[in-house]
Design a protein around this motif. Structure first.
Motif, PDB file in Angstrom:
ATOM      1  N   GLN A 133      30.543  77.988  48.818  1.00 60.80           N
ATOM      2  CA  GLN A 133      29.559  77.639  48.101  1.00 60.80           C
ATOM      3  C   GLN A 133      28.750  76.434  48.627  1.00 60.80           C
ATOM      4  OE1 GLN A 133      29.865  77.993  43.757  1.00 60.80           O
ATOM      5  NE2 GLN A 133      31.278  79.854  43.980  1.00 60.80           N
ATOM      6  N   ILE A 134      29.304  75.639  48.965  1.00 62.57           N
ATOM      7  CA  ILE A 134      28.534  74.326  49.590  1.00 62.57           C
ATOM      8  C   ILE A 134      27.593  74.574  50.597  1.00 62.57           C
ATOM      9  CG2 ILE A 134      28.909  72.075  50.652  1.00 62.57           C
ATOM     10  CD1 ILE A 134      31.259  71.700  48.523  1.00 62.57           C
ATOM     11  N   MET A 135      28.365  75.389  51.437  1.00 59.06           N
ATOM     12  CA  MET A 135      27.604  76.003  52.825  1.00 59.06           C
ATOM     13  C   MET A 135      26.350  76.731  52.414  1.00 59.06           C
ATOM     14  SD  MET A 135      30.773  76.770  55.288  1.00 59.06           S
ATOM     15  CE  MET A 135      29.729  77.332  56.902  1.00 59.06           C
ATOM     16  N   PHE A 136      26.496  77.944  51.524  1.00 63.64           N
ATOM     17  CA  PHE A 136      25.439  78.852  50.788  1.00 63.64           C
ATOM     18  C   PHE A 136      24.227  77.778  50.315  1.00 63.64           C
ATOM     19  CE2 PHE A 136      23.825  81.423  47.419  1.00 63.64           C
ATOM     20  CZ  PHE A 136      23.010  82.137  48.250  1.00 63.64           C
ATOM     21  N   ALA A 137      24.493  76.656  49.545  1.00 60.19           N
ATOM     22  CA  ALA A 137      23.650  75.796  48.877  1.00 60.19           C
ATOM     23  C   ALA A 137      22.982  75.074  50.043  1.00 60.19           C
ATOM     24  CB  ALA A 137      24.463  74.816  47.983  1.00 60.19           C
ATOM     25  N   SER A 138      23.867  74.677  51.175  1.00 53.87           N
ATOM     26  CA  SER A 138      23.134  73.782  52.163  1.00 53.87           C
ATOM     27  C   SER A 138      22.319  74.734  52.976  1.00 53.87           C
ATOM     28  CB  SER A 138      24.134  73.545  53.101  1.00 53.87           C
ATOM     29  OG  SER A 138      23.906  72.815  54.509  1.00 53.87           O
ATOM     30  N   MET A 139      22.477  76.087  53.169  1.00 52.53           N
ATOM     31  CA  MET A 139      21.452  77.081  53.840  1.00 52.53           C
ATOM     32  C   MET A 139      20.225  77.170  52.884  1.00 52.53           C
ATOM     33  SD  MET A 139      20.125  80.156  53.381  1.00 52.53           S
ATOM     34  CE  MET A 139      21.406  81.290  52.665  1.00 52.53           C
ATOM     35  N   ILE A 140      20.521  77.277  51.584  1.00 52.86           N
ATOM     36  CA  ILE A 140      19.308  77.300  50.876  1.00 52.86           C
ATOM     37  C   ILE A 140      18.421  75.798  50.984  1.00 52.86           C
ATOM     38  CG2 ILE A 140      18.271  77.180  48.306  1.00 52.86           C
ATOM     39  CD1 ILE A 140      20.695  79.141  47.758  1.00 52.86           C
ATOM     40  N   VAL A 156      30.137  77.720  36.615  1.00 53.28           N
ATOM     41  CA  VAL A 156      30.907  76.544  36.963  1.00 53.28           C
ATOM     42  C   VAL A 156      30.397  75.551  35.621  1.00 53.28           C
ATOM     43  CG1 VAL A 156      31.206  74.563  38.269  1.00 53.28           C
ATOM     44  CG2 VAL A 156      31.139  76.732  39.300  1.00 53.28           C
ATOM     45  N   THR A 157      29.191  75.440  35.224  1.00 53.87           N
ATOM     46  CA  THR A 157      28.670  74.503  34.075  1.00 53.87           C
ATOM     47  C   THR A 157      29.335  75.078  32.925  1.00 53.87           C
ATOM     48  OG1 THR A 157      26.679  74.025  35.580  1.00 53.87           O
ATOM     49  CG2 THR A 157      26.870  73.617  33.193  1.00 53.87           C
ATOM     50  N   ALA A 190      24.503  83.056  39.288  1.00 49.41           N
ATOM     51  CA  ALA A 190      25.999  83.485  39.496  1.00 49.41           C
ATOM     52  C   ALA A 190      26.783  82.443  39.768  1.00 49.41           C
ATOM     53  CB  ALA A 190      25.953  84.571  40.698  1.00 49.41           C
ATOM     54  N   LEU A 191      26.287  81.338  40.303  1.00 51.14           N
ATOM     55  CA  LEU A 191      27.098  80.314  40.962  1.00 51.14           C
ATOM     56  C   LEU A 191      27.016  78.801  40.241  1.00 51.14           C
ATOM     57  CD1 LEU A 191      26.436  80.966  44.775  1.00 51.14           C
ATOM     58  CD2 LEU A 191      28.586  81.663  43.528  1.00 51.14           C
ATOM     59  N   PHE A 244      24.509  72.870  43.662  1.00 47.90           N
ATOM     60  CA  PHE A 244      23.320  73.983  43.236  1.00 47.90           C
ATOM     61  C   PHE A 244      22.611  73.089  42.076  1.00 47.90           C
ATOM     62  CE2 PHE A 244      26.544  76.779  44.641  1.00 47.90           C
ATOM     63  CZ  PHE A 244      25.697  77.582  45.413  1.00 47.90           C
ATOM     64  N   LYS A 245      23.184  72.265  41.611  1.00 44.36           N
ATOM     65  CA  LYS A 245      22.345  71.102  40.734  1.00 44.36           C
ATOM     66  C   LYS A 245      21.243  70.381  41.415  1.00 44.36           C
ATOM     67  CE  LYS A 245      25.447  69.962  36.764  1.00 44.36           C
ATOM     68  NZ  LYS A 245      26.061  68.765  36.153  1.00 44.36           N
TER      69      LYS A 245
END
Length: 231
Positions: free
Chosen positions: A209-216, A194-195, A189-190, A124-125
């Motif tokens: 979460q990584i898959m969601f970030a990848s989709m974005i 974490v941060t 939210a994500l 997400f960063k």
């Protein structure tokens, strides 16, 4: 392929072809090694094949008797091992093949090293960093927003820098608004929990979460092309 699986497949295949089968006198050391290998294989596949993992653990204690092996138990165990062997001969694509290259670059190493929360955070960063770079290109010499604010400005449903489709239709407006809210929500939210809270994360949650970030990130690719932006 899994080394424990290879050992067991070869051992079961060889044993099955012995002329004396099933009345084979095995040394205690051989019995110990086979049981150890079965236990290790069970642990190796528990995440991907939990039923077979449990069955192997159940059967390994019943496999041997003083006269050799119990044919029914041997056959069931060999059957499960054969299924795993064939599955690993023709594996599914690595899940990382489906992850956006920029997300792979910042997350894969951390994930494979067991730093799951860091891997998700990095994904997400990277979205945040890319969005800020796009803003800087489109709006030079202006303060660059961060996090959720960057998402709402760059992917705005009213005056976006990055458009994803024709916004003259209701469907196009909904697509733009929906993606903006997804990107904004991801930052709130994500990324932020974490941060700020250093949360523990399971490998399953991190991969989701990584898959969601990848989709974005792939959607941003589409928008950059559609909007004719040069990064």
């Amino acid at each position: 392929m899994n080394n424990h699986l290879i050992f067991l497949y070869n051992w079961f295949s060889k044993t099955d072809n012995y002329p004396q089968f099933p009345n084979i006198q095995f040394s205690q050391s051989t019995i110990h090694v086979v049981k150890q290998e079965l236990q290790q294989l069970s642990q190796d596949v528990i995440q991907t094949d939990s039923f077979i993992s449990k069955e192997i653990m159940r059967l390994k204690e019943r496999l041997f008797n003083p006269f050799g092996v119990i044919p029914a138990v041997f056959g069931m165990t060999f059957g499960y091992i054969s299924l795993l062997y064939e599955k690993q001969k023709q594996p599914l694509n690595d899940i990382w093949d489906y992850i956006h290259p920029q997300i792979q670059e910042v997350s894969k190493g951390q994930y494979l090293s067991g730093f799951y929360a860091n891997a998700a955070e990095n994904a997400f960063k990277e979205i945040n960093a890319r969005t800020k770079r796009i803003y800087a290109i489109a709006r030079p010499n202006t303060p660059i927003p961060d996090g959720a604010a960057a998402m709402t400005k760059v992917y705005s449903s009213n005056n976006p820098i990055v458009e994803f489709c024709d916004r003259s239709t209701e469907s196009g407006q909904n697509t733009q608004l929906g993606f903006m809210k997804m990107a904004e929500g991801a930052m709130i939210a994500l990324r932020n929990p974490v941060t700020h809270e250093n949360l523990y994360m399971t490998p399953e949650d991190a991969m989701r979460q990584i898959m969601f970030a990848s989709m974005i990130m792939y959607k941003i690719d589409e928008g950059v092309i559609y909007s004719e932006i040069t990064e």
